[in-house]
Write an enzyme that holds these catalytic residues in place. Structure first.
Site, short mmCIF file in Angstrom:
data_model
loop_
_atom_site.label_atom_id
_atom_site.label_comp_id
_atom_site.label_asym_id
_atom_site.label_seq_id
_atom_site.Cartn_x
_atom_site.Cartn_y
_atom_site.Cartn_z
N GLU A 93 5.46 0.22 6.62
CA GLU A 93 5.97 -0.55 7.75
C GLU A 93 7.50 -0.43 7.85
OE1 GLU A 93 4.31 -4.51 8.02
OE2 GLU A 93 5.64 -5.05 9.69
N GLY A 116 4.10 1.64 -1.12
CA GLY A 116 4.86 1.81 -2.37
C GLY A 116 3.96 2.05 -3.57
N HIS A 123 1.15 -11.19 17.43
CA HIS A 123 -0.31 -11.19 17.27
C HIS A 123 -0.93 -12.36 18.02
CE1 HIS A 123 -4.26 -10.86 15.57
NE2 HIS A 123 -3.90 -9.78 14.92
N ARG A 147 -3.21 -6.08 21.29
CA ARG A 147 -2.57 -7.35 20.94
C ARG A 147 -1.50 -7.80 21.91
NH1 ARG A 147 -2.23 -5.85 14.57
NH2 ARG A 147 -4.47 -6.11 14.31
N LEU A 176 0.83 -1.21 0.00
CA LEU A 176 0.00 0.00 0.00
C LEU A 176 0.86 1.25 0.00
CD1 LEU A 176 -2.84 -0.98 2.44
CD2 LEU A 176 -2.86 -0.91 -0.04
N SER A 184 -2.21 0.00 10.53
CA SER A 184 -1.10 -0.05 9.58
C SER A 184 -1.57 0.26 8.16
CB SER A 184 -0.41 -1.40 9.58
OG SER A 184 0.54 -1.43 8.55
N SER A 237 -7.88 -13.14 11.82
CA SER A 237 -8.03 -11.71 12.10
C SER A 237 -8.51 -11.42 13.51
CB SER A 237 -9.01 -11.09 11.13
OG SER A 237 -9.29 -9.77 11.54
N ARG A 293 1.42 -1.51 17.89
CA ARG A 293 0.50 -0.97 16.90
C ARG A 293 -0.94 -1.41 17.18
NH1 ARG A 293 -1.92 -2.91 12.36
NH2 ARG A 293 -0.64 -4.74 12.06
N HIS A 320 4.28 -10.70 14.09
CA HIS A 320 3.29 -10.15 13.17
C HIS A 320 3.68 -8.81 12.53
CE1 HIS A 320 -0.58 -9.29 11.48
NE2 HIS A 320 -0.75 -8.22 12.24
C1 LIG Z 1 -1.47 -11.52 8.06
C2 LIG Z 1 -1.45 -10.04 8.27
C3 LIG Z 1 -2.64 -9.36 8.43
C4 LIG Z 1 -2.65 -7.98 8.62
N1 LIG Z 1 -3.85 -7.35 8.78
C5 LIG Z 1 -3.85 -6.01 8.96
C6 LIG Z 1 -5.09 -5.31 9.10
O1 LIG Z 1 -6.15 -5.90 9.10
N2 LIG Z 1 -5.05 -3.97 9.24
C7 LIG Z 1 -3.88 -3.28 9.24
O2 LIG Z 1 -3.91 -2.06 9.35
N3 LIG Z 1 -2.69 -3.92 9.08
C8 LIG Z 1 -2.66 -5.26 8.94
N4 LIG Z 1 -1.45 -5.91 8.79
C9 LIG Z 1 -0.23 -5.13 8.64
C10 LIG Z 1 -0.14 -4.58 7.24
O3 LIG Z 1 -0.64 -5.51 6.32
C11 LIG Z 1 1.28 -4.24 6.83
O4 LIG Z 1 1.92 -3.56 7.84
C12 LIG Z 1 1.29 -3.35 5.60
O5 LIG Z 1 0.50 -3.93 4.59
C13 LIG Z 1 2.68 -3.11 5.09
O6 LIG Z 1 2.62 -2.42 3.88
P1 LIG Z 1 3.90 -1.84 3.21
O7 LIG Z 1 3.46 -1.06 2.03
O8 LIG Z 1 4.72 -1.12 4.21
O9 LIG Z 1 4.78 -3.08 2.76
P2 LIG Z 1 4.43 -4.49 2.08
O10 LIG Z 1 3.03 -4.61 1.69
O11 LIG Z 1 5.02 -5.51 2.99
O12 LIG Z 1 5.24 -4.46 0.74
C14 LIG Z 1 6.62 -4.57 0.67
C15 LIG Z 1 7.02 -4.42 -0.76
O13 LIG Z 1 8.42 -4.22 -0.84
C16 LIG Z 1 9.00 -5.04 -1.82
N5 LIG Z 1 10.36 -5.30 -1.39
C17 LIG Z 1 10.83 -5.55 -0.14
N6 LIG Z 1 12.16 -5.70 -0.17
C18 LIG Z 1 12.55 -5.51 -1.44
C19 LIG Z 1 13.82 -5.54 -2.10
N7 LIG Z 1 14.94 -5.78 -1.44
N8 LIG Z 1 13.84 -5.32 -3.42
C20 LIG Z 1 12.68 -5.08 -4.13
N9 LIG Z 1 11.48 -5.03 -3.55
C21 LIG Z 1 11.41 -5.25 -2.22
C22 LIG Z 1 8.10 -6.24 -1.89
O14 LIG Z 1 8.21 -6.83 -3.15
C23 LIG Z 1 6.73 -5.61 -1.66
O15 LIG Z 1 6.25 -5.13 -2.91
C24 LIG Z 1 -1.44 -7.29 8.64
C25 LIG Z 1 -0.24 -7.97 8.48
C26 LIG Z 1 -0.24 -9.35 8.35
C27 LIG Z 1 1.06 -10.06 8.31
#
Ligand SMILES: Cc1cc2nc3c(=O)[nH]c(=O)nc-3n(C[C@H](O)[C@H](O)[C@H](O)COP(=O)(O)OP(=O)(O)OC[C@H]3O[C@@H](n4cnc5c(N)ncnc54)[C@H](O)[C@@H]3O)c2cc1C
Ligand code: SF4
Ligand code: FES
Lengths: 244, 639
Positions: free
Chosen positions: B426, B46, B267, B331, B44, B441, B285, B436, B402
């Site tokens: 994150e 990126g 979690h 949590r 979300l 998130s 969840s 959190r 988590h």
């Molecule tokens: C099972 C689960 C359920 C969750 N439910 C909730 C919820 O209900 N509500 C809530 O608010 N939060 C929830 N969270 C937390 C939330 O989903 C995450 O914190 C959030 O989606 C992270 O988003 P992000 O954009 O930071 O990174 P991510 O979505 O983790 O994306 C990381 C990106 O970076 C890329 N990347 C990483 N390293 C490299 C590299 N070296 N080179 C190239 N690309 C790279 C990956 O390809 C990916 O595209 C949940 C988490 C989990 C694990």
């Protein structure tokens, strides 16, 4: 459990592939299918052999990365689940399991069980969006949507882009995948505005990247892990004819 | 502490962001096209940032290691996304959301950033709705909300148990629109292996094409890391199994400070481990705790099936210990309470490492249909994994790693301590303090990507408009690439016996045992010894078959695990340094008489930002003192 695996091995896109046989002892019925492949790969690496390459990430049925034919079925013999959710409890002692990559012209094999699905992204890029800039959106509750419509849109929006529908289809058609997005947006007022352009662009791209035609066999619906319904293809067709 | 300038704008909390936006330097539209921005990550944060920057007219290059941006780990988020809309008329407001996050984070987050995250939350919901995200609705056609752990208002927007997927597909669609327009170029199946600095500024990256093994150089005027969290440091966690810390860690080694690394959320509601080859622990969840009651038998070793244990012999330990919040405590509190019961011998199942999450009473009261409409897909998922029907029997759950509150240190503009290098989502440390809150998130990652970074980055880029396209032939690219290649070769040339995953698993066990839900000095010190031993063994006995110039998944894993060894050491040292308990960080030595976390605001109301000092040298600690002007630092009580 003891099992025999027949796995498609193919070094790269140009190489000719073949089935290799692997014997597995000690498979627990509590393992997931991919965990069984992890166990095989551990052994192969310890023997300094090339492990079986396969795509996977979330391991909980939502990212759409995993996917392979297992005993001839995309995502294995159990309906409505992804490969990563397939449990070994569904297999029998002594069984031989055949494992192959998706086979479709538009999904060329990259290595072993990994195929190239960028054709799906190309279709989405062609029109799978609603044109609204960040900051330009109206207040969320100013768009009222019937609960039923919204729920139906959700039921289509849950497609994970795994490609099982294409793999299941004898024509390698991507109609179910495309219809899922079209249906989601067709049911929502936000999506109606660009409905015509969208459906034309997506269908045109779908043909251009080489997916086949739909002959209403329904194999896609039967194998779709997210149970996207065949009637969305009917909606896609309707939307498409309305668009000219 | 010259390193840490958090650049918080002057003025009252509620007007800081508005005033900042009104005075920030802008880049003229004609110049935007000439400015290149690299975004790593398509979650979300990126995908949101890439879309918004593309819409503004910048030239964006976006990278992810999956085959498609649509598969970023955000897709797996289940429960929901918060916003201060106050659609329920239950007293919600930006301030209350801010306050809940500050309190939930146990007063270890920065006021100004948290307030801003709450402030943009409403715009995020408007935007996703406009993008066609099918959030749940009420019969009158308006958006529905539900309440989520740790708060008393209903502010969580959701799409059944697939909110992350729906939001991410929305973000993916906006990204696609910019790709079509040519504003964003997408590079999937690329892994960033290092960052390139020129004259101290972030100017590019070295990536490996995961299909061909080719090493590529990409340059830009600014680099944005949206690379997610490092919860997989425990090996078994709720994250997608390929999630890793490498991008952030590489940036750290190039000079970006790493903040609060030991703040990791465990979690409470995950499917317990079922076999020794288990690759991940699936989250159930937290929203389930709205209608599910958590309990264990009152008698140790009671092996009767759950449904045969009568009401008076059940210990609803969350309701018992926390009568006000009951099953909806945050949590960290819920996780530790479950661990406490299991450690005391009341756990259920073969391993004794599980507790019941029971829907019997809710089904009786509301009917199966209602429960099914709320959680149908979660019940299905639970059944798929375990074979158990939780409409009939309770779910079995246990805590798992988590979410990482810690991450790269960033200032108010989301810039790291490396000029031109940003961290969003994150991957940064900024908004959740030591813990959190649920659904906060998705809100923060989306806010960072769509609404905050696109505004703050212009403040930096406005001074870069005279910098022409950066050549990748510069010596800095040359040198960085050389170092990357050397490291890849090193992995391949060890030719030992063990797999990267088996090392990862053992490292994860050390971290879980000594630096997981509860920590103490003795255990943490022991962990440092064990990590060091295992790390030496890794560099002696790893085996990576094949070459680096081809698709090689073992090589990918090796690099990530190698970085985890280094991060683990920092994480443990951070946990050692923090001689207090706060949020998810629970040091046994610092607890109240009834077992609750005991904060020490006098000495530890700071962000611990660690500086890399070179191979084998101890990290240097920089402290960002936290001051709270709008809220009173209270003992966080959910009793
Ligand atoms: C099972 C689960 C359920 C969750 N439910 C909730 C919820 O209900 N509500 C809530 O608010 N939060 C929830 N969270 C937390 C939330 O989903 C995450 O914190 C959030 O989606 C992270 O988003 P992000 O954009 O930071 O990174 P991510 O979505 O983790 O994306 C990381 C990106 O970076 C890329 N990347 C990483 N390293 C490299 C590299 N070296 N080179 C190239 N690309 C790279 C990956 O390809 C990916 O595209 C949940 C988490 C989990 C694990
Ligand atoms: S329609 Fe079903 S089978 Fe096809 S890509 Fe979507 S989820 Fe997979
Ligand atoms: S690994 Fe994500 S759907 Fe199977």
């Amino acid at each position: 459990m003891k099992l025999t695996l027949k796995i498609w091995r193919q070094k790269n896109a140009r190489a000719k592939g073949n089935f290799e046989t692997y014997k597995m002892d000690n498979v627990s019925p509590k393992m997931a299918f991919l965990e069984m492949l992890d166990a095989l790969n551990k052994r192969l690496v310890e023997e300094d052999k090339d492990p079986v390459a396969f795509d996977h990430d979330c391991r909980e049925g939502i990212c759409g990365a995993c996917g392979m034919y297992i005993n001839g079925h995309p995502h294995g013999p159990i309906p409505a689940i992804t490969t990563c959710h397939l449990s070994m409890r569904y297999f029998k002692e002594g069984e031989t399991i055949w494992v192959e990559p998706w086979r479709a012209k538009s999904f060329p094999v990259i290595k072993d069980l990994i195929v190239d699905r960028t054709a799906f992204d190309k279709i989405q890029i062609a029109g799978g969006f609603i044109s609204v800039n960040t900051g330009a959106a109206p207040e969320a509750n100013s768009i009222l949507i019937q609960k039923k419509k919204s729920d139906d849109a959700f039921d289509s929006a849950i497609c994970i882009g795994c490609g099982a529908c294409v793999a299941a289809c004898k024509n390698a058609s991507a109609m179910l995948f495309v219809s899922a997005k079209i249906t989601q947006f067709a049911l929502l007022p936000q999506g109606r505005i660009e409905a015509k352009e969208r459906v034309r662009a997506m269908v045109e791209k779908m043909d251009e990247v080489g997916f086949g035609n739909c002959s209403n066999t329904g194999a896609c619906e039967a194998e779709c892990p997210k149970q996207i319904k065949l009637i969305s293809i009917a909606r896609l067709n309707r939307e498409f004819y309305k668009a000219f | 502490m010259g390193k840490l300038n958090s650049k918080i704008p002057e003025g009252p909390l509620a007007t800081k962001w508005t005033k900042y936006k009104a005075s920030v330097k802008l880049v003229n539209p004609a110049n935007k096209k000439k400015l290149e921005i690299i975004v790593i990550g398509t979650g979300l944060s990126g995908a949101g940032a890439s879309s918004a920057l593309g819409e503004l007219g910048y030239s964006v290059k976006t990278f992810c290691y999956q085959d498609s941006p649509r598969r970023a780990h955000s897709v797996a988020a289940q429960g929901g996304i918060n916003a201060a809309k106050n659609y329920q008329n239950d007293g919600d407001s930006t301030f209350r959301l801010f306050y809940d996050m500050i309190k939930g984070g146990d007063f270890r987050a920065r006021e100004a950033n948290v307030y801003r995250a709450a402030e943009v939350s409403n715009e995020v919901i408007d935007h996703y709705t406009a993008l066609g995200v099918p959030f749940a609705r009420d019969y009158g056609g308006t958006l529905d909300t539900r309440s989520f752990g740790g708060v008393q208002v209903s502010r969580t927007f959701y799409s059944k148990g697939q909110t992350g997927q729906q939001c991410l597909l929305g973000a993916y669609s906006s990204l696609n629109r910019q790709i079509k327009k040519g504003n964003v170029t997408m590079f999937p199946r690329r892994e960033m292996l290092d960052i390139v600095l020129i004259d101290g500024k972030a100017r590019g990256i070295i990536v490996r094409n995961l299909l061909t093994g080719e090493i590529e150089r990409h340059s830009a005027h600014a680099v944005v890391l949206a690379t997610g969290g490092y919860g997989t440091i425990y090996y078994l966690s709720t994250l997608a199994v390929n999630s890793n810390a490498s991008a952030a860690w590489k940036a750290h080694k190039k000079g970006a400070l790493f903040a609060n690394p030991s703040f990791i959320q465990i979690h409470p509601t995950c499917v317990p481990q079922l076999n020794e080859f288990q690759a991940k622990l699936t989250l159930m969840s937290e929203s389930l705790r709205n209608d599910g009651r958590v309990w264990v038998p009152k008698t140790k070793g009671d092996i009767r099936p759950a449904n045969e244990i009568p009401e008076e012999e059940r210990d609803y330990f969350l309701e018992r210990r926390y009568p006000t919040f009951g099953n909806l405590v945050p949590r960290d509190v819920a996780s530790r309470a479950a661990k406490e019961r299991c450690d005391a011998g009341f756990g259920i199942g073969e391993t004794g490492l599980a507790v019941n999450l029971d829907f019997r009473d809710s089904i009786k009261k509301q009917g199966k249909d209602i429960i099914e409409s709320k959680y149908g897909n979660l019940f299905d998922m639970y059944k798929t994994i375990t074979g158990i029907d939780s409409y009939i029997e309770p779910m079995r759950i246990y805590p798992a790693g988590h979410y990482t509150m810690g991450g790269l240190w960033v200032d108010y503009e989301l810039m790291t301590t490396i000029p031109g290098l940003y961290a969003i989502g994150e991957a940064n440390f900024s908004d959740h303090g030591a813990n959190r809150l649920g659904a906060a998130s998705l809100m923060q990652t989306s806010g960072d990507g769509y609404f905050i970074l696109p505004n703050t980055i212009s403040n930096y880029l406005a001074d870069e408009i005279r910098v022409p396209k950066i050549s990748t032939d510069k010596p800095e690219f040359e040198e960085t690439e050389k170092a990357v290649l050397e490291r890849l070769n090193k992995f391949i040339s060890i030719k030992g016996k063990q797999t990267a995953a088996s090392f990862h698993k053992r490292l994860g066990k050390i971290m879980w045992d000594y630096c997981g839900m509860v920590r103490n000095e003795e255990g943490l010190k022991k962990a440092l010894v064990l990590i060091k031993e295992l790390k030496d063994e890794f560099w002696r006995d790893l085996n990576v078959p094949g070459e680096f110039s081809e698709l090689n998944q073992e090589l990918e894993k090796a690099g990530r695990v190698a970085d985890y060894f280094e991060l683990s050491e920092l994480l443990v040292n951070d946990a050692l340094d923090r001689k207090e308990s706060c949020g998810a960080h629970f040091r046994e030595e610092y607890q109240t008489a009834d077992g609750e976390a005991l904060r020490n605001d006098e000495e530890f109301a700071y962000v611990a930002a660690w500086e890399y000092a070179g191979e084998g040298k101890p990290h240097i600690l920089h402290k960002e003192e936290l001051t709270f002007n709008e809220v009173e630092m209270k003992v966080r009580s959910y009793k």
